[in-house]
Every structure is written in structure tokens, then in C-alpha cells.
Design a protein around this motif. Structure first.
Motif, short mmCIF file in Angstrom:
data_model
loop_
_atom_site.label_atom_id
_atom_site.label_comp_id
_atom_site.label_asym_id
_atom_site.label_seq_id
_atom_site.Cartn_x
_atom_site.Cartn_y
_atom_site.Cartn_z
N MET A 1 21.62 53.09 61.57
CA MET A 1 22.27 52.12 60.69
C MET A 1 22.85 52.81 59.47
SD MET A 1 22.38 49.06 61.72
CE MET A 1 21.72 48.04 62.99
N GLY A 2 23.82 52.18 58.90
CA GLY A 2 24.50 52.72 57.74
C GLY A 2 25.90 53.16 58.11
N TYR A 3 26.79 53.12 57.14
CA TYR A 3 28.20 53.40 57.37
C TYR A 3 28.45 54.84 57.83
CZ TYR A 3 33.17 53.95 56.43
OH TYR A 3 34.51 54.23 56.54
N GLU A 4 28.04 55.79 57.03
CA GLU A 4 28.32 57.20 57.36
C GLU A 4 27.63 57.62 58.66
OE1 GLU A 4 30.54 59.13 56.09
OE2 GLU A 4 31.06 57.79 54.43
N GLN A 5 26.37 57.21 58.83
CA GLN A 5 25.63 57.57 60.05
C GLN A 5 26.31 57.02 61.29
OE1 GLN A 5 24.45 56.20 57.23
NE2 GLN A 5 22.31 56.70 56.89
N THR A 6 26.81 55.79 61.18
CA THR A 6 27.46 55.16 62.34
C THR A 6 28.80 55.82 62.64
OG1 THR A 6 26.33 53.09 61.86
CG2 THR A 6 28.24 52.97 63.32
N LYS A 7 29.59 56.10 61.61
CA LYS A 7 30.86 56.81 61.81
C LYS A 7 30.62 58.14 62.52
CE LYS A 7 34.09 57.43 58.89
NZ LYS A 7 35.02 57.61 57.76
N GLU A 8 29.63 58.87 62.03
CA GLU A 8 29.31 60.17 62.63
C GLU A 8 28.83 60.01 64.07
OE1 GLU A 8 26.21 63.90 61.92
OE2 GLU A 8 26.56 62.48 60.29
N SER A 9 28.00 59.02 64.31
CA SER A 9 27.47 58.78 65.65
C SER A 9 28.58 58.44 66.65
CB SER A 9 26.44 57.65 65.61
OG SER A 9 25.93 57.39 66.89
N ILE A 10 29.54 57.63 66.22
CA ILE A 10 30.67 57.28 67.08
C ILE A 10 31.44 58.54 67.46
CG2 ILE A 10 32.91 56.10 67.17
CD1 ILE A 10 31.57 53.94 65.30
N ASP A 11 31.78 59.35 66.47
CA ASP A 11 32.55 60.56 66.74
C ASP A 11 31.79 61.55 67.61
OD1 ASP A 11 34.73 59.59 65.33
OD2 ASP A 11 34.17 60.60 63.46
N LEU A 12 30.49 61.71 67.35
CA LEU A 12 29.68 62.61 68.17
C LEU A 12 29.56 62.11 69.61
CD1 LEU A 12 26.81 63.56 65.68
CD2 LEU A 12 28.62 65.06 66.54
N SER A 13 29.44 60.81 69.78
CA SER A 13 29.34 60.23 71.12
C SER A 13 30.62 60.44 71.91
CB SER A 13 29.02 58.74 71.04
OG SER A 13 27.74 58.54 70.49
#
Length: 196
Positions: free
Chosen positions: A1-13
Motif C-alpha cells: 500500500m502507498g503511492y510510491e510503493q504501488t508505482k514501483e510495484s507496477i513497474d517491477l511487475s
């Protein structure tokens, strides 16, 4: 959860899958608090606008979480495309399902076969005999007639084929009422009740 963590997770995925976009990304649970949920959702909305994901949604959000997200969406212009929940006759979640269906959100049902814990239930056995179908087929048909997209799990070829054989029969209204247990019996976790 969280904005930065989610942005990073999307890109890494996307990078790990070696694709330019994902068909669907869901927030798995409402944990983390309102600010974290809203930040994660904003990252999904931005990813959708950028073409990194086609559909976005939530999993295991309670009605109070959905209301909160709907209010937040008014400000950022997002829309829930898919809601994913444990759904079966022993956990029908009428309040959540009604909320989602009123808003034309696709309802995905995970564990629609109740992880095989109810295959010998007398209610189910009666319908198995009446329709000459397997318990899994009756449960999947129930899910389809409720308007859900069931996500059955099996590693057995025979069962996978059997699970697909649910489009040549229907449960009657009486059959559907038989499976209206009114019970609250989850076989997985249930973050929908989280107060956070």
C-alpha cells in the motif's frame, strides 16, 4: 500500500513479466490505513491512464472501504473495474455484491468451490443428484447465475475439463434458493471486516 510503493510495484511487475501493460491489477486487501489505500489507488489510476494497465480493481474490500474509495474517486476520476472476493453459497456477501453490481463492477469469485470443504454438504448433494452433475459443477453454475466470474482452482486435467462443463444446464430459482444458506463461512482470510 502507498503511492510510491504501488508505482514501483507496477513497474517491477511489468518488467519481470516482460510486457508493456497488464490486463488487470488489483489491490489485494484494504490494509494499511486510508492514506495508504488512497495512495495505492491513485497509482493504479495513473498507471491505467498511462496505458500500463487496462483494468483496475480491489480484492477483499468491505463496503466501508468501497464507500471510501468511491468518494476518493470523485476527486481523481478513477473507476473500480473489478472486485474480487471469496464467494460461494456459504459466503455470498450480499451487501458487497449488491454494492459492486449496482456500479457495474465485474465481480470475480475466488474459492468458488469452497476449497472442497463442502462437497458432501446435504444441500449440495440434493442438487448433484437432481442435475446429475458434480458438486463443483453445481457450485460453478451457482456462481455464474449470480453474475460472477468464478475462478476455480485445480491441477487435475479431468477436474479442469469438468469445471468447464457448466454451460449446458441451469439451476432453477428453487435450486438457487436451496443454496441461499445465509451462512458466514469463509475458507480463506477475510479482510473485508478490517476496521482500519
Amino acid at each position: 500500500m502507498g503511492y510510491e510503493q504501488t508505482k514501483e510495484s507496477i513497474d517491477l511487475s511489468l518488467k519481470a513479466a516482460q510486457v508493456d501493460y497488464a490486463d488487470l491489477i488489483l489491490l489485494h486487501a484494504p490494509y494499511g490505513g486510508r492514506a495508504a489505500r488512497e495512495g495505492a489507488w491513485r497509482a493504479l489510476v495513473e498507471a491505467q491512464r498511462a496505458g500500463k494497465v487496462r483494468s483496475i480493481g480491489v480484492s477483499n474490500y468491505g463496503v466501508h472501504h468501497l464507500d471510501e474509495l468511491e468518494e476518493y474517486n470523485k476527486g481523481i476520476g478513477g473507476k473500480i473495474d473489478v472486485g474480487q472476493y471469496e464467494l460461494h453459497p456459504w459466503l455470498a456477501r450480499p451487501d458487497i455484491v449488491e454494492w459492486l453490481q449496482k456500479r457495474n463492477v465485474v465481480v470475480e469469485a475466488y474459492s468458488p468451490l469452497v476449497q472442497a470443504t463442502k462437497m458432501d454438504d446435504p444441500l449440495l448433494k440434493t442438487l448433484v443428484e437432481k442435475h446429475n452433475r458434480s458438486p463443483a459443477q453445481i457450485l460453478l453454475r451457482w456462481s455464474l447465475q449470480k453474475g460472477f466470474v468464478p475462478l476455480p482452482k485445480s491441477v487435475t486435467d479431468k477436474r479442469i475439463e469438468e469445471n468447464a462443463g457448466v454451460f449446458d444446464f441451469e439451476l432453477s430459482e428453487e435450486d438457487m434458493q436451496t443454496l441461499n444458506t445465509g451462512e458466514y463461512h469463509h475458507v480463506c482470510w477475510d479482510p473485508t471486516v478490517s476496521k482500519d
